[in-house]
Every structure is written in C-alpha cells, then in structure tokens.
Design an enzyme around this catalytic site. Structure first.
Site, mmCIF file in Angstrom:
data_model
loop_
_atom_site.group_PDB
_atom_site.id
_atom_site.type_symbol
_atom_site.label_atom_id
_atom_site.label_comp_id
_atom_site.label_asym_id
_atom_site.label_seq_id
_atom_site.Cartn_x
_atom_site.Cartn_y
_atom_site.Cartn_z
ATOM 1 N N CYS A 86 0.860 -1.180 0.000
ATOM 2 C CA CYS A 86 0.000 0.000 0.000
ATOM 3 C C CYS A 86 0.895 1.229 0.000
ATOM 4 C CB CYS A 86 -0.875 0.010 1.242
ATOM 5 S SG CYS A 86 -1.779 -1.523 1.456
ATOM 6 N N ARG A 112 1.381 1.730 -5.929
ATOM 7 C CA ARG A 112 1.697 0.736 -4.889
ATOM 8 C C ARG A 112 0.487 -0.121 -4.525
ATOM 9 N NH1 ARG A 112 6.467 1.890 -2.029
ATOM 10 N NH2 ARG A 112 5.647 0.585 -0.374
ATOM 11 N N TRP A 162 -3.836 -1.964 -1.350
ATOM 12 C CA TRP A 162 -3.870 -3.239 -2.085
ATOM 13 C C TRP A 162 -4.312 -4.261 -1.051
ATOM 14 C CZ3 TRP A 162 -1.575 -8.118 -2.023
ATOM 15 C CH2 TRP A 162 -1.663 -8.856 -3.213
ATOM 16 N N ASN A 196 0.680 0.106 6.162
ATOM 17 C CA ASN A 196 1.150 -0.697 5.036
ATOM 18 C C ASN A 196 1.860 -1.903 5.618
ATOM 19 O OD1 ASN A 196 2.387 -1.730 2.722
ATOM 20 N ND2 ASN A 196 4.011 -0.198 2.719
ATOM 21 N N GLY A 197 1.453 -3.107 5.222
ATOM 22 C CA GLY A 197 2.093 -4.314 5.738
ATOM 23 C C GLY A 197 1.045 -5.322 6.158
ATOM 24 N N GLU A 245 10.697 -12.907 -19.990
ATOM 25 C CA GLU A 245 10.322 -11.562 -19.559
ATOM 26 C C GLU A 245 9.280 -10.951 -20.517
ATOM 27 O OE1 GLU A 245 10.345 -9.791 -17.138
ATOM 28 O OE2 GLU A 245 10.055 -7.762 -17.880
ATOM 29 N N LYS A 260 5.517 -9.705 -19.464
ATOM 30 C CA LYS A 260 5.027 -8.353 -19.782
ATOM 31 C C LYS A 260 3.663 -8.433 -20.451
ATOM 32 C CE LYS A 260 6.955 -6.495 -18.037
ATOM 33 N NZ LYS A 260 7.965 -6.380 -17.039
ATOM 34 N N GLU A 302 0.870 -9.629 -17.918
ATOM 35 C CA GLU A 302 0.434 -8.768 -16.820
ATOM 36 C C GLU A 302 -0.323 -7.527 -17.282
ATOM 37 O OE1 GLU A 302 3.487 -7.113 -14.199
ATOM 38 O OE2 GLU A 302 4.895 -7.029 -15.850
ATOM 39 N N HIS A 326 8.142 -31.719 -26.607
ATOM 40 C CA HIS A 326 8.014 -32.715 -25.532
ATOM 41 C C HIS A 326 6.659 -32.627 -24.835
ATOM 42 C CE1 HIS A 326 12.068 -34.117 -26.116
ATOM 43 N NE2 HIS A 326 12.477 -32.851 -26.155
ATOM 44 N N LYS A 340 2.797 -2.404 -7.437
ATOM 45 C CA LYS A 340 4.193 -2.231 -7.857
ATOM 46 C C LYS A 340 5.170 -2.839 -6.855
ATOM 47 C CE LYS A 340 7.453 -0.388 -10.429
ATOM 48 N NZ LYS A 340 7.734 -1.070 -11.705
HETATM 49 O O1 M6R Z 1 10.722 -4.464 -6.912
HETATM 50 P P1 M6R Z 1 11.154 -5.799 -7.430
HETATM 51 O O2 M6R Z 1 12.053 -5.722 -8.591
HETATM 52 O O3 M6R Z 1 11.740 -6.675 -6.348
HETATM 53 O O4 M6R Z 1 9.828 -6.508 -7.918
HETATM 54 C C1 M6R Z 1 9.831 -7.842 -8.347
HETATM 55 C C2 M6R Z 1 8.565 -8.177 -9.078
HETATM 56 O O5 M6R Z 1 7.458 -8.014 -8.241
HETATM 57 C C3 M6R Z 1 8.367 -7.312 -10.324
HETATM 58 O O6 M6R Z 1 9.455 -7.401 -11.180
HETATM 59 C C4 M6R Z 1 7.092 -7.742 -11.072
HETATM 60 O O7 M6R Z 1 7.275 -9.012 -11.628
HETATM 61 C C5 M6R Z 1 6.729 -6.716 -12.146
HETATM 62 N N1 M6R Z 1 5.327 -6.457 -12.109
HETATM 63 C C6 M6R Z 1 7.025 -7.172 -13.520
HETATM 64 O O8 M6R Z 1 6.705 -6.229 -14.478
#
Ligand code: M6R
Length: 606
Positions: free
Chosen positions: A2, A27, A75, A99-100, A478, A482, A485, A501, A601
């Site tokens: 959050c 966040r 969140w 937050n937490g 990666e 992308k 998500e 396979h 994030k």
């Molecule tokens: O802040 P971080 O790099 O540790 O975050 C890791 C993942 O949560 C972050 O890379 C996540 O996979 C992204 N949404 C990818 O775009």
C-alpha cells in the site's frame, strides 16, 4: 503493497495528500482514504473503495479541511475491497494508516477483547485498537508497547485525537521516508511522492519512532533516546516522476531506456574497462567467490537468468537463479564461498529481503542490485550497486529491467577481467559494445509504430506462445510476463527445443507464436523449431537480428529486423521490442496499462 502519506504544516493537508496519493497509487489501487485533523481539533475521515480519483470526487463533495493529515492507497490483503476496509482506521483516540501485514491479528483480537468492537475486517484496525489500548497520555510509550505486540510487517502513520498537528510513524520492513517540505513535515511510503516537494529526505530506520510537527521532525529509538536522521538527496529530476506527455508511464519509461542505461553504464567504465570501485565493490569479492546465486522475483529474476547465461559463458563460473519466494524453503546450498546477488527494483520485495537475510545467516556474501536508494534490500546486503533508472511508476517493469541487465553486464565484464577470462583488450571490447547499447536501443524505439502495427495481430488471441533458445529464451520469459500482466492474454515462453516434448499439442492456427532469433550458435535449430509450429498452422511473428537473413520460401505473420550487436548484447534491443509489443496490445485493448488488475508495484507480502 500500500502507499501511505502524511503531512503536517501550514498548508491544506487534503490537497497535498490527494496529489501525493495519486503518485503513490501504483503501490496499490483498490481503495483510498485520508484523515484530516480539523481546525477544531477533531479528526475526520473520507475513504472509499476505488481509485484516488474516486476519493478526490468524494472530497470535492464533502471536503475535510485542516493542516495535518494521513492518507492511504490500498492493495487488499486482510478483508475485501470495501469502504469500511479502506484506510485510515480510527479506534478510540487513535487514527492509523498502515502498510504491511499484522500476522498475529487474530491473537490480538482475542487478547484485547476486540471481537465486537471492530468496524472492518482488517488487521490494520486491530493495530489501531492495540495502540488505543496502550495510549494514556504518552504516545511514544504506547507506540513502543504496541510494536512489541505486533508480529509481521508494518509501516504505521498515526494521529492521536488529543495531540493535534502531530503525526507519529514507526515501521518494521515496510518503508517510510520523511522530509521537511511545504511549510511543514511529510512522510510517504516512497520518495517519488515527496520528490516534487523536497530534495532532502531520510529513510525511517526500523523500530525508530518519528514525530512530525509543523516546525520539526524528531526521531527516537525504542528506548526513547533522541536519534539523528541520516539525510539523503533525491538523485533524479522531478520530471522523471511525471508522464512527460506520454499517455502512460510505461511508454515513457520504455522510451527513457537509452538515457538511463547510459547513466547506469558510463560512470562505471574506467580506462575503457568495467569498474565497480566507485560502488565500493572490491575485486576480491568477485575473485574469491566459487559460485553465484541470484535471488529475485518476477522481472528481476528474469534479469538474473540473462546474467546467468552471460556469467557462465564468459566467466565460466557456476551460477544459479532462485525464485526468492522459494529460496528459504528449498534448501538451496549457499555458503561462505557463494556470492548471493539480490536483484530488486524497489528493494522492498519481502521475499527478496528475507532471502538476503537467510543467505547472510548461511555465511554468503551478499550484493544487491537495487533501483531505490536506501531501500531495505540495499541496507540488508553487504554491498550494493544502484541502477540509475530513476522512479519507475508503471507496475510493469521496463527500464528497471534493462538497467539491471546493464549492471549484470558490468559485473560480468569486471569479473571476467579480474578472474583472467578477459585480457585488457577483450574487456575493452566488451565495454565498448555495452556502451553502444543506448544508441542501438534507440533505433528500435524510433520504430515503435512498426511494432504497434505488429501488435494488432495478437490483439484478439486467447493464448500466445513465445519461443527461442539460450539468451533468446531468457528474454522471452520476460517478454511473456510483460504481455500477461498488462494485456491479460495467456502467454507462455518456451525453450524452442522443449515444445515438442508435450506443449506443441496446444499449438493451432489460433495460437500466435512470437519467435526471437538473435543467437548465431542456435539460429538454425531455432528455425527448425519455428517450422514445427508453422506446420501446425501457427502464424509466427519473428524478431530477428538484421544480419541473419531470411529463407525466401518461409512465410511470416510479420517480421521485425533488430539492429545488430554482438550476439551476447542482442537481449537489449530485443527486450525493448518485446516491451513495446506488450504495451501496444494493452493500449489497443483499452486497458489501464500502468495499473493492471490485481497487481501492485511493490510486493511487501510473502
Ligand atoms: O521491486 P522488485 O524488482 O523486487 O519486484 C519484483 C517483481 O514483483 C516485479 O518485477 C514484477 O514481476 C513486475 N510487475 C514485472 O513487471
């Protein structure tokens, strides 16, 4: 996961907090709220399920005025998304934004007989209730007693009814930064929200209490002794935190990559050779380790996979890449001969942080590659190299990923040099190619409309497959994340040779396949594997190194020629192309590119 904000000073708190919450919204964005201490000394709250813009509308209809307040963007973890579960929470004389996760909230509910008294289903209201239980007239004592009872992670901003104009803050793991700004004092979950108000800030140390007043910020340790903050300076331009004319932060951040990669690489090339001395990384650290283990999550973990391919082939050192969330539970072997590299944009990902602590206990040396200065992962590690990506606001990571890659190239180059795999000339040639990356990547970005056109062919797909070998496979993992998500299209990245396979059973004429071909040593095998999916009716979108050439008889859904670099560096231009592909699919689907559903994030829950 959050965002929290707090302001006390001479200006209207509501406006400052709403503006800051909009910045912090990445966040967590399922509900938002503010509490303001009015001029009559009473605390009023406005909160709702939805985005900060919904909260803004609520405040336009029924504003709360005063110069001291706390706010939150959520969140959801404990308790669904509802107005009642939105923060801040008020219990008795205490108002809290949290937050937490308070892991022992059920025990606390029983112990302090709160069953019938709570208004929400959140663990955060329980924290407020425990604070209220301990509060008499001494806020510091109440906070100290409360944090001793809480298990889990927390960043708490707190107002007491009978101490108007003052905000208290305390944290364990979850971040809080504090600044003097806007005729008063401010706190926030991260510095992006404060950057427009102040260049100077400090990270609240864990288990210290900050007392924010209009005229000053005081800091106390748990014994109540005054302490001195360690002030830091914001090291990026304020407009790095804005959209800069782009419709979404993600596009802006993709387009910033040549510049931020340059800023990450150039200060770390000395005499033409990668050099990490300026970051305080001794060559002995790179020479003495017998193996490397990366711990990271999501995109950062994918950066580690590219690092592994580079290190193994150029330095010939054993390297593993572990999901940080699994690291502690799978008996991974790390010892005093292991260099554990933690990669994290935010530096606050709890799984990565816990993995670093675990690795240290096992005797390993730890090196963090982190974007956010002073973040927990950086503080917990023996050494840190900062990526100079500036604030990354879009939930989908782009420039953080490629600057992590840039640091991994630098590490590989330095390590190869000090361990004797590279002579001086080879190290210089390697650094020279790395310095070309910004210019080559720019050539991909300048052709973004070509990729926009290509993206149309997967707009309506239910499933997409991505295929490549070696480094091509690493970057497709990666590229596939992308796409998933931000476009909500199911996508899988496969090592091309592995498809046959089992998974090739899923390939039909309705399954677009994205193939990347940039590695000379596996090119012909990649083409054979591509023919296998084409034979099953799949249309193939090909991203290929421009110098490789195409067979005349082959037919493609579309082809994008990637500007050429040495094979080992092709991940950079190819990654930019894959980022744009995902971006345009999401954009053309009319989705909220920067804030995809269910995500946040910064992931501070395990
Ligand atoms: O802040 P971080 O790099 O540790 O975050 C890791 C993942 O949560 C972050 O890379 C996540 O996979 C992204 N949404 C990818 O775009």
């Amino acid at each position: 996961m959050c965002g929290i904000i707090g302001y006390t000073g001479v200006e209207e708190a509501q406006k400052i907090m709403l503006d800051a919450l909009e910045i912090l919204e990445y966040r967590g964005y399922d509900s938002a709220g503010i509490a303001v201490c009015g001029r009559d000394g009473s605390i009023r709250i406005r909160k709702c399920a939805g985005r900060v813009k919904d909260l803004r509308l609520l405040c336009e209809k029924s504003g709360i005025f005063g110069t001291c307040g706390i706010g939150h963007t959520r969140w959801a973890t404990h308790g669904g998304v509802s107005d009642a579960n939105a923060h801040p929470h008020k219990f008795g004389k205490v108002t809290v934004a949290h937050n937490g996760i308070v892991e022992n909230y059920r025990d606390l509910v029983q112990r302090y007989h709160l069953e019938e008294k709570l208004q929400s289903q959140t663990d955060s209201e329980v924290a407020a209730a425990v604070l209220d239980h301990f509060y008499n007239t001494d806020p510091l004592a109440a906070i100290r007693k409360t944090v001793l009872k809480l298990k889990g992670t927390f960043a708490l901003s707190i107002m007491f009814d009978d101490i108007p104009g003052t905000i208290f803050a305390v944290r364990n793991v979850s971040p809080i930064v504090i600044a003097r700004a806007q005729g008063g004092s401010m706190l926030a979950s991260d510095v992006t929200a404060l950057g427009q108000y102040s260049r100077e800030y400090f990270v609240l140390p864990e288990f210290y209490v900050a007392e924010l007043k209009e005229t000053a910020v005081e800091l106390y340790d748990m014994a109540g002794e005054a302490a001195e903050p360690e002030w830091l300076t914001v090291n990026w331009d304020v407009d790095r935190g804005s959209k800069g004319g782009y419709p979404f932060y993600m596009e802006k951040e993709i387009m910033e990559q040549p510049q931020v990669i340059r800023e990450t690489v150039m200060p770390r090339i000395q005499g033409g050779i990668p050099d990490l001395g300026g970051d305080g990384i001794p060559d002995s650290l790179l020479m003495d380790c017998k193996r490397i283990c990366v711990v990271a999550c999501g995109t950062a973990m994918h950066a580690g996979l590219v690092g592994k391919a580079l290190m193994q082939s150029l330095v010939r050192i054993h390297m593993d890449v572990e999901l940080a969330s699994e690291f502690m539970y799978t008996d991974v072997i790390v010892d005093e001969d292991t260099l554990v590299i933690a990669i994290s944009q935010s530096g606050e990902t709890i799984d990565t942080l816990e993995a670093v602590k675990h690795a240290k206990k096992s005797g390993a040396k730890t090196l963090a590659i982190v974007n956010v200065r002073g973040a927990s992962v950086a503080r917990a590690s023996d050494y840190v190299i900062y990526t100079n990506a500036g604030p990354e606001i879009a939930v989908a990571s782009t420039k953080a990923y490629t600057t992590q890659l840039a640091v991994l190239y630098l590490l590989t180059g330095r390590m190869a040099y000090v361990r004797g795999s590279f002579g001086a000339e080879e190290a210089k040639a390697f650094a020279g190619e790395l310095m070309r990356v910004p210019e080559v990547m720019q050539r991909v970005l300048d052709r973004k409309e070509e990729i926009h056109y290509i993206a149309r062919s997967i707009l309506n797909a239910q499933n997409v497959f991505m295929m490549g070998r070696g480094l091509d496979h690493a970057i497709l993992l990666e590229g596939s994340l992308k796409l998933k998500e931000i476009s909500y299209i199911h996508s899988e990245a496969y090592a091309s040779g592995e498809l046959k396979h089992g998974t090739i059973a899923l390939i039909t004429e309705d399954t677009p396949v994205v193939a990347v071909v940039t590695q000379g040593k596996v090119k012909s095998k990649e083409f054979s594997n591509i023919k296998e999916v084409q034979s099953r009716g799949a249309g193939v979108i090909l991203f290929i190194k421009e110098t490789f050439g195409l067979e005349k008889e082959a037919s493609w859904e579309s082809v994008f020629m990637l500007p050429a670099m040495e094979d080992g560096f092709m991940v950079m231009p190819a990654s930019a192309a894959l980022q744009l592909l995902a971006y345009y699919v999401s954009l053309d689907k009319g989705l909220d590119v920067d804030k995809p559903r269910n995500l946040a994030k910064v992931v501070t829950v395990e």
